[in-house]
Design an enzyme around this catalytic site. Sequence first.
Site, PDB file in Angstrom:
ATOM      1  CB  CYS A  19      -0.932  -0.007   1.204  1.00  0.00           C
ATOM      2  SG  CYS A  19      -1.878  -1.522   1.321  1.00  0.00           S
ATOM      3  CG  ASN A  79      -6.649  -1.184   1.689  1.00  0.00           C
ATOM      4  OD1 ASN A  79      -5.989  -0.754   0.757  1.00  0.00           O
ATOM      5  ND2 ASN A  79      -6.106  -1.679   2.785  1.00  0.00           N
ATOM      6  CG  HIS A  91      -3.113   3.074   2.540  1.00  0.00           C
ATOM      7  ND1 HIS A  91      -3.690   2.697   1.352  1.00  0.00           N
ATOM      8  CD2 HIS A  91      -3.133   1.972   3.343  1.00  0.00           C
ATOM      9  CE1 HIS A  91      -4.035   1.424   1.424  1.00  0.00           C
ATOM     10  NE2 HIS A  91      -3.710   0.969   2.621  1.00  0.00           N
TER      11      HIS A  91
HETATM   12  N1  ACO Z   1     -17.976  -9.752   9.454  1.00  0.00           N
HETATM   13  C1  ACO Z   1     -18.394 -10.125  10.668  1.00  0.00           C
HETATM   14  N2  ACO Z   1     -17.562 -10.531  11.638  1.00  0.00           N
HETATM   15  C2  ACO Z   1     -16.250 -10.563  11.354  1.00  0.00           C
HETATM   16  C3  ACO Z   1     -15.746 -10.180  10.097  1.00  0.00           C
HETATM   17  C4  ACO Z   1     -16.665  -9.776   9.125  1.00  0.00           C
HETATM   18  N3  ACO Z   1     -16.293  -9.389   7.881  1.00  0.00           N
HETATM   19  N4  ACO Z   1     -14.412 -10.319  10.116  1.00  0.00           N
HETATM   20  C5  ACO Z   1     -14.067 -10.758  11.351  1.00  0.00           C
HETATM   21  N5  ACO Z   1     -15.194 -10.909  12.091  1.00  0.00           N
HETATM   22  C6  ACO Z   1     -15.284 -11.337  13.478  1.00  0.00           C
HETATM   23  C7  ACO Z   1     -14.116 -12.175  13.909  1.00  0.00           C
HETATM   24  O1  ACO Z   1     -14.333 -13.533  13.557  1.00  0.00           O
HETATM   25  C8  ACO Z   1     -14.117 -11.976  15.400  1.00  0.00           C
HETATM   26  O2  ACO Z   1     -15.129 -12.798  15.965  1.00  0.00           O
HETATM   27  P1  ACO Z   1     -14.884 -13.503  17.385  1.00  0.00           P
HETATM   28  O3  ACO Z   1     -14.699 -12.376  18.361  1.00  0.00           O
HETATM   29  O4  ACO Z   1     -16.147 -14.272  17.574  1.00  0.00           O
HETATM   30  O5  ACO Z   1     -13.654 -14.336  17.213  1.00  0.00           O
HETATM   31  C9  ACO Z   1     -14.598 -10.533  15.548  1.00  0.00           C
HETATM   32  O6  ACO Z   1     -15.233 -10.192  14.305  1.00  0.00           O
HETATM   33  C10 ACO Z   1     -13.492  -9.538  15.834  1.00  0.00           C
HETATM   34  O7  ACO Z   1     -12.433  -9.767  14.925  1.00  0.00           O
HETATM   35  P2  ACO Z   1     -11.151  -8.889  14.976  1.00  0.00           P
HETATM   36  O8  ACO Z   1     -10.204  -9.311  13.903  1.00  0.00           O
HETATM   37  O9  ACO Z   1     -10.649  -8.836  16.386  1.00  0.00           O
HETATM   38  O10 ACO Z   1     -11.746  -7.490  14.585  1.00  0.00           O
HETATM   39  P3  ACO Z   1     -11.135  -6.064  14.791  1.00  0.00           P
HETATM   40  O11 ACO Z   1     -12.017  -5.294  15.668  1.00  0.00           O
HETATM   41  O12 ACO Z   1      -9.670  -6.102  15.068  1.00  0.00           O
HETATM   42  O13 ACO Z   1     -11.283  -5.471  13.324  1.00  0.00           O
HETATM   43  C11 ACO Z   1      -9.990  -5.008  11.382  1.00  0.00           C
HETATM   44  C12 ACO Z   1     -10.648  -6.080  12.212  1.00  0.00           C
HETATM   45  C13 ACO Z   1     -11.047  -4.096  10.816  1.00  0.00           C
HETATM   46  C14 ACO Z   1      -9.228  -5.639  10.211  1.00  0.00           C
HETATM   47  C15 ACO Z   1      -9.005  -4.246  12.312  1.00  0.00           C
HETATM   48  O14 ACO Z   1      -8.102  -5.103  12.929  1.00  0.00           O
HETATM   49  C16 ACO Z   1      -8.260  -3.181  11.612  1.00  0.00           C
HETATM   50  O15 ACO Z   1      -8.781  -2.115  11.399  1.00  0.00           O
HETATM   51  N6  ACO Z   1      -6.983  -3.444  11.266  1.00  0.00           N
HETATM   52  C17 ACO Z   1      -6.139  -2.439  10.615  1.00  0.00           C
HETATM   53  C18 ACO Z   1      -5.504  -2.968   9.509  1.00  0.00           C
HETATM   54  C19 ACO Z   1      -6.229  -2.688   8.233  1.00  0.00           C
HETATM   55  O16 ACO Z   1      -7.116  -1.876   8.128  1.00  0.00           O
HETATM   56  N7  ACO Z   1      -5.757  -3.372   7.245  1.00  0.00           N
HETATM   57  C20 ACO Z   1      -6.277  -3.201   5.965  1.00  0.00           C
HETATM   58  C21 ACO Z   1      -5.278  -3.705   5.003  1.00  0.00           C
HETATM   59  S1  ACO Z   1      -3.645  -3.447   5.479  1.00  0.00           S
HETATM   60  C22 ACO Z   1      -3.130  -2.111   4.733  1.00  0.00           C
HETATM   61  O17 ACO Z   1      -3.740  -1.545   3.904  1.00  0.00           O
HETATM   62  C23 ACO Z   1      -1.868  -1.623   5.117  1.00  0.00           C
END
Ligand code: ACO
Length: 320
Positions: free
Chosen positions: A111, A277, A247
């Site tokens: 990215c 993204n 980004h």
């Molecule tokens: N729909 C519904 N539930 C979901 C989904 C979905 N699409 N995806 C995951 N879940 C569930 C998981 O299974 C988990 O369930 P559980 O608690 O029963 O095990 C729960 O949601 C929480 O999952 P987490 O991974 O802990 O969710 P989090 O709150 O961390 O959010 C996210 C995930 C949005 C990816 C977050 O970690 C984030 O913002 N990360 C930043 C990185 C990013 O944005 N990367 C994008 C690409 S990288 C880049 O561009 C550099």
Amino acid sequence: MTGRICGTGSALPHFRVTNDDLSKIMDTSDEWIRSRTGIETRYLATEETTTSLAVEASRKALENAGVDAAELDVIIAATVTPDKLFPTLSCELQSELGAVNATAFDISAGCSGFLFALNTVQAYIESGCCRKALILGAEVLSKIMDWGDRSTCVLFGDGAGAAVICADETGILKCVQRSDGAKGMALHCYNRPVNNPYKKNPADLDYTHMNGQEVYKFAVRTVPKTISEILAAVDVTPDEVSYFILHQANIRIIESVAKRLHQPMEKFPLNLTECGNISAASVPTLLDKVNRRGLLKKGDKIVLAGFGAGLTWGAAVLTW
Ligand code: ACO
């Protein structure tokens, strides 16, 4: 001499997919995706390719800049999803555009790719070996998603954004690119597996894996620090910056950066709500949106920043 962005362009696939559409094919919901990421829709390639999107975005950028393809000295395409391993996307683009005088090569920096391309072109311009360049980010990320993994596939989209950079007296004030390969496995995707007839237990094709929380922590720590460093290096305060074009991974990351820089969210334009993204394409597609809306005035200070796979990150401050 420095590099000045003198034209922008972008291209998106025609097929738009809402969060509700995804909830019909996997266990997810509009509420989950929107509240955790800010994403509402994304565009996915059904007929388009990385090359066709790159060509469309590049033609628009050249037209916007009033530059003929034959005037280009350099083409740098940033992508992690080229259509072919070789020839490169940039060489295909050179041929499609008729940029007969350009040297063309690709950059793979996730990215951060567009910022890495900008930094590279800036070095070429400063060294005097380039006067006009085309840089772009183009991705069809949907082909490297595991559509059975709801934690990654809902986040990404497809598209391309391009910019023409011309040697000028004013423009880029400072740009940097950085890497931390030790944290690389936080966001990874293996290439084609070794599958020669002598290989025991050949692997299947791989798709994108992400440790979301680790990437989140890396982004909120690194991006504001890097922006503060480049601004300080050229004696510009965050208050003097008109727009921070970051980004577009997650609205919560952008809100956190805004808070750490003590700046209002109005200075942080978004396209993740509409596009998701799009990796290397996210900064240039957003820059094009802001440019075409006439929001950028001559003399404005603008910050661009990217972060992603590698791990890599980069930022630039420029005068428009
Ligand atoms: N729909 C519904 N539930 C979901 C989904 C979905 N699409 N995806 C995951 N879940 C569930 C998981 O299974 C988990 O369930 P559980 O608690 O029963 O095990 C729960 O949601 C929480 O999952 P987490 O991974 O802990 O969710 P989090 O709150 O961390 O959010 C996210 C995930 C949005 C990816 C977050 O970690 C984030 O913002 N990360 C930043 C990185 C990013 O944005 N990367 C994008 C690409 S990288 C880049 O561009 C550099």
